[in-house]
Design a protein around this motif. Structure first.
Motif, PDB file in Angstrom:
ATOM      1  N   GLY A 165      -4.988   2.797   5.947  1.00 29.14           N
ATOM      2  CA  GLY A 165      -6.352   3.274   5.775  1.00 29.14           C
ATOM      3  C   GLY A 165      -6.832   3.089   4.348  1.00 29.14           C
ATOM      4  N   ALA A 166      -5.972   3.423   3.384  1.00 23.79           N
ATOM      5  CA  ALA A 166      -6.338   3.242   1.987  1.00 23.79           C
ATOM      6  C   ALA A 166      -6.533   1.767   1.655  1.00 23.79           C
ATOM      7  CB  ALA A 166      -5.255   3.845   1.098  1.00 23.79           C
ATOM      8  N   TYR A 167      -5.656   0.939   2.163  1.00 25.88           N
ATOM      9  CA  TYR A 167      -5.742  -0.518   1.958  1.00 25.88           C
ATOM     10  C   TYR A 167      -7.057  -1.070   2.512  1.00 25.88           C
ATOM     11  CZ  TYR A 167      -4.939  -5.260   3.864  1.00 25.88           C
ATOM     12  OH  TYR A 167      -5.075  -6.577   4.257  1.00 25.88           O
ATOM     13  N   ALA A 168      -7.376  -0.711   3.760  1.00 27.98           N
ATOM     14  CA  ALA A 168      -8.568  -1.256   4.402  1.00 27.98           C
ATOM     15  C   ALA A 168      -9.840  -0.814   3.680  1.00 27.98           C
ATOM     16  CB  ALA A 168      -8.602  -0.826   5.869  1.00 27.98           C
ATOM     17  N   ARG A 169      -9.864   0.417   3.209  1.00 25.39           N
ATOM     18  CA  ARG A 169     -11.041   0.908   2.492  1.00 25.39           C
ATOM     19  C   ARG A 169     -11.176   0.246   1.122  1.00 25.39           C
ATOM     20  NH1 ARG A 169     -11.331   7.192   1.655  1.00 25.39           N
ATOM     21  NH2 ARG A 169      -9.346   6.745   0.625  1.00 25.39           N
ATOM     22  N   ALA A 189       0.849  -1.195   0.000  1.00 25.22           N
ATOM     23  CA  ALA A 189       0.000   0.000   0.000  1.00 25.22           C
ATOM     24  C   ALA A 189       0.883   1.243   0.000  1.00 25.22           C
ATOM     25  CB  ALA A 189      -0.922  -0.004   1.216  1.00 25.22           C
ATOM     26  N   PHE A 190       0.417   2.265  -0.719  1.00 26.21           N
ATOM     27  CA  PHE A 190       1.165   3.520  -0.866  1.00 26.21           C
ATOM     28  C   PHE A 190       0.251   4.698  -0.555  1.00 26.21           C
ATOM     29  CE2 PHE A 190       1.950   7.284  -3.434  1.00 26.21           C
ATOM     30  CZ  PHE A 190       3.289   7.547  -3.216  1.00 26.21           C
ATOM     31  N   ALA A 191       0.730   5.618   0.280  1.00 27.82           N
ATOM     32  CA  ALA A 191       0.061   6.899   0.494  1.00 27.82           C
ATOM     33  C   ALA A 191       1.124   7.961   0.759  1.00 27.82           C
ATOM     34  CB  ALA A 191      -0.932   6.823   1.639  1.00 27.82           C
ATOM     35  N   GLY A 192       2.183   7.897  -0.037  1.00 33.19           N
ATOM     36  CA  GLY A 192       3.344   8.756   0.131  1.00 33.19           C
ATOM     37  C   GLY A 192       4.623   7.957   0.234  1.00 33.19           C
ATOM     38  N   ALA A 193       4.520   6.724   0.724  1.00 33.58           N
ATOM     39  CA  ALA A 193       5.625   5.766   0.780  1.00 33.58           C
ATOM     40  C   ALA A 193       5.013   4.370   0.710  1.00 33.58           C
ATOM     41  CB  ALA A 193       6.440   5.940   2.063  1.00 33.58           C
ATOM     42  N   ALA A 246       2.601   4.907   7.175  1.00 28.83           N
ATOM     43  CA  ALA A 246       2.038   3.557   7.119  1.00 28.83           C
ATOM     44  C   ALA A 246       0.577   3.559   7.533  1.00 28.83           C
ATOM     45  CB  ALA A 246       2.843   2.621   8.008  1.00 28.83           C
ATOM     46  N   ALA A 247       0.212   4.415   8.492  1.00 28.67           N
ATOM     47  CA  ALA A 247      -1.188   4.522   8.901  1.00 28.67           C
ATOM     48  C   ALA A 247      -2.051   4.988   7.738  1.00 28.67           C
ATOM     49  CB  ALA A 247      -1.317   5.475  10.084  1.00 28.67           C
ATOM     50  N   LEU A 290     -11.246   8.432   6.964  1.00 30.56           N
ATOM     51  CA  LEU A 290     -11.567   8.159   5.559  1.00 30.56           C
ATOM     52  C   LEU A 290     -12.865   8.885   5.219  1.00 30.56           C
ATOM     53  CD1 LEU A 290     -10.964   4.295   5.699  1.00 30.56           C
ATOM     54  CD2 LEU A 290      -9.323   6.059   4.997  1.00 30.56           C
ATOM     55  N   ARG A 291     -12.895   9.509   4.060  1.00 29.52           N
ATOM     56  CA  ARG A 291     -14.082  10.241   3.624  1.00 29.52           C
ATOM     57  C   ARG A 291     -14.536   9.711   2.272  1.00 29.52           C
ATOM     58  NH1 ARG A 291     -12.335  16.539   4.991  1.00 29.52           N
ATOM     59  NH2 ARG A 291     -12.038  16.266   7.253  1.00 29.52           N
TER      60      ARG A 291
END
Length: 291
Positions: free
Chosen positions: A241-245, A166-170, A236-237, A274-275
């Motif tokens: 979050g992106a992964y779980a959604r 999963a990536f959200a910046g790293a 990583a958080a 998450l929105r």
């Protein structure tokens, strides 16, 4: 930095805890304009924290309110990293103590990261908004190698949480433990996991255990940064979050609580918001100056 130039002030803050002995410590340099890459790495190495943040002048066209927009770079004791959540939170708290609450904008190597800083009952709380995330599969052979490096039998994984990068910046490899005891028992092959992470361009391995529908416990081995474990990991958080959604493990609109650092004696709490309709992930937490 020239030999005659004074060394800039290096602040020490913790993120995701209001207590100095909790959360994840970071070095913060509020004016790094005179530093080159070697200087920043040397400061990060000397501090020994998982990451340190260095503020520079904002790039052309960044936007944001004057005096509230910056370039920002992050260094572990070993190398520069594209994005670091806890050092971003720590930096925002440090700035808020000097300028008050407000809307910050940081230009990172991973993209633009807005940070909202508010005061709640005398406590400063910062919320970063990630770059747009994405999720990808991990090859079976790479997963087998990761589990071997961790010393985790495949049977110890939670089948409800499929392994993904999963990536959200790293980039982070997400692995879910079936039990809290499995998560607590972390003794891994440092060199073996480091080699795999370099090959897959991973920043940490995000190990998670689900306590309830919205509460998780997490740990993050970080050998590529030169430390065994990161005490509280904002990047990583956001990725989690992106992964779980995306996998439908939580609703599109959700507020998740992540507990991290308990097994290291540095408890911290990360809030992941998450929105629906917005792919980005918000990660918030408190902070405190150390010393």
């Amino acid at each position: 930095m020239t030999t005659n130039a004074p060394r800039p002030e290096v602040l020490r803050y913790t993120a995701f805890s209001s207590a100095p002995d909790g959360g994840n410590p970071a070095g913060v340099v509020l004016d790094a304009t005179a530093l080159d890459d070697g200087d920043m790495l040397a400061i990060a190495t000397d501090l020994g924290y998982s990451e340190s943040a260095f503020l520079t002048a904002p790039p052309e066209g960044l936007g944001g309110q004057e005096g509230w927009a910056y370039g920002i770079r992050y260094f572990s004791p070993k190398a520069e990293v594209p994005f670091c959540g806890h050092a971003t939170i720590a930096t925002a708290v440090a700035l808020a103590e000097r300028m008050g609450p407000g809307e910050l904008v940081f230009a990172t190597r991973a993209g633009i990261v807005p940070v909202e800083v508010a005061e709640e009952g005398g406590t400063v709380r910062a919320t970063l908004t990630s770059v747009e995330p994405h999720i990808e599969d991990i090859a079976r052979t790479d997963l087998t190698e990761a589990l071997a490096a961790l010393g985790w039998p495949a049977a110890d994984l939670d089948p409800a949480f499929p392994p993904r990068i999963a990536f959200a910046g790293a980039r982070h490899l997400v692995l879910a433990a079936a039990t809290r005891a499995r998560l607590a028992d972390l003794a891994y092959d440092f060199a073996r996991l480091e080699a795999l992470m370099h090959r897959l361009d991973l920043t940490t391995v995000q190990l998670v255990w689900r306590e309830s529908a919205t509460v998780f416990h997490v740990r993050d081995p970080f050998p590529v940064g030169g430390v065994v474990e990161d005490p509280a990991t904002g990047a990583a958080a956001a990725a989690f979050g992106a992964y779980a959604r995306q996998l439908g493990l939580v609703p599109e609109d959700a507020v998740l609580t992540l507990h991290q650092g308990e097994d290291m004696g540095r408890p911290g709490e990360l809030t992941v918001t998450l929105r629906a309709g917005d792919p980005r992930v918000r990660v918030s937490g408190t902070g405190a100056r150390i010393g």
